[in-house]
Design a protein around this motif. Structure first.
Motif, PDB file in Angstrom:
ATOM      1  N   UNK A 256     -10.226  -4.443  25.569  1.00 13.84           N
ATOM      2  CA  UNK A 256     -10.637  -5.113  24.336  1.00 13.84           C
ATOM      3  C   UNK A 256      -9.495  -5.862  23.675  1.00 13.84           C
ATOM      4  N   UNK A 257      -8.324  -5.255  23.653  1.00  8.83           N
ATOM      5  CA  UNK A 257      -7.161  -5.924  23.063  1.00  8.83           C
ATOM      6  C   UNK A 257      -6.759  -7.142  23.883  1.00  8.83           C
ATOM      7  N   UNK A 258      -6.827  -7.028  25.215  1.00 11.87           N
ATOM      8  CA  UNK A 258      -6.496  -8.167  26.074  1.00 11.87           C
ATOM      9  C   UNK A 258      -7.466  -9.328  25.890  1.00 11.87           C
ATOM     10  N   UNK A 259      -8.756  -9.025  25.821  1.00 10.11           N
ATOM     11  CA  UNK A 259      -9.750 -10.080  25.605  1.00 10.11           C
ATOM     12  C   UNK A 259      -9.588 -10.729  24.236  1.00 10.11           C
TER      13      UNK A 259
ATOM     14  N   UNK B  22      -8.754   2.813  28.628  1.00  7.53           N
ATOM     15  CA  UNK B  22      -8.941   1.549  29.318  1.00  7.53           C
ATOM     16  C   UNK B  22      -9.783   0.569  28.493  1.00  7.53           C
ATOM     17  N   UNK B  23     -10.777   1.102  27.765  1.00 14.54           N
ATOM     18  CA  UNK B  23     -11.603   0.210  26.955  1.00 14.54           C
ATOM     19  C   UNK B  23     -10.787  -0.459  25.857  1.00 14.54           C
ATOM     20  N   UNK B  24      -9.876   0.285  25.262  1.00 17.28           N
ATOM     21  CA  UNK B  24      -9.043  -0.274  24.189  1.00 17.28           C
ATOM     22  C   UNK B  24      -8.103  -1.341  24.733  1.00 17.28           C
ATOM     23  N   UNK B  25      -7.523  -1.104  25.884  1.00 18.84           N
ATOM     24  CA  UNK B  25      -6.610  -2.080  26.489  1.00 18.84           C
ATOM     25  C   UNK B  25      -7.360  -3.350  26.868  1.00 18.84           C
TER      26      UNK B  25
ATOM     27  N   UNK C 249      -8.811 -14.737  23.623  1.00 18.70           N
ATOM     28  CA  UNK C 249      -9.630 -15.585  22.740  1.00 18.70           C
ATOM     29  C   UNK C 249      -8.785 -16.216  21.646  1.00 18.70           C
ATOM     30  N   UNK C 250      -7.851 -15.435  21.118  1.00 15.67           N
ATOM     31  CA  UNK C 250      -6.965 -15.937  20.080  1.00 15.67           C
ATOM     32  C   UNK C 250      -6.102 -17.081  20.625  1.00 15.67           C
ATOM     33  N   UNK C 251      -5.588 -16.940  21.827  1.00 19.86           N
ATOM     34  CA  UNK C 251      -4.761 -17.984  22.437  1.00 19.86           C
ATOM     35  C   UNK C 251      -5.588 -19.228  22.738  1.00 19.86           C
ATOM     36  N   UNK C 252      -6.844 -19.064  23.167  1.00 18.23           N
ATOM     37  CA  UNK C 252      -7.700 -20.204  23.482  1.00 18.23           C
ATOM     38  C   UNK C 252      -8.052 -21.003  22.235  1.00 18.23           C
ATOM     39  N   UNK C 253      -8.085 -20.355  21.082  1.00 19.23           N
ATOM     40  CA  UNK C 253      -8.413 -21.032  19.828  1.00 19.23           C
ATOM     41  C   UNK C 253      -7.185 -21.533  19.100  1.00 19.23           C
TER      42      UNK C 253
END
Length: 70
Positions: free
Chosen positions: A6-9, A1-4, A13-17
């Motif tokens: 982290x990848x989602x966040x 769950x932590x990996x999923x 962030x990539x989309x927001x930038x």
């Protein structure tokens, strides 16, 4: 769950930038230029190569006045 999570966040962030990596150590000059780019292109990290500003930009003043001066 932590990996999923982290990848989602990271993807958000990539989309927001605009597909660019996040910036670190942003000083006041960078903030002013990023705000200018946002007013020109609609994206905080967007840039344009147009020589002339779009119509209406001449009235788009970034300076904020205190309420007592209005």
């Amino acid at each position: 769950m932590f990996a999923i999570t982290g990848a989602g966040l990271s993807k958000i962030r990539n989309m927001q930038n605009g597909g660019k990596r996040p910036r670190h150590s942003i000083d006041q000059w960078d903030r002013v230029m990023m705000e200018r780019d946002r007013r020109l292109t609609g994206f905080l990290r967007g840039q344009t190569d147009n020589v002339e500003a779009p119509p209406g930009f001449e009235l788009n003043n970034p300076w904020k006045m205190e309420k007592r001066f209005l």
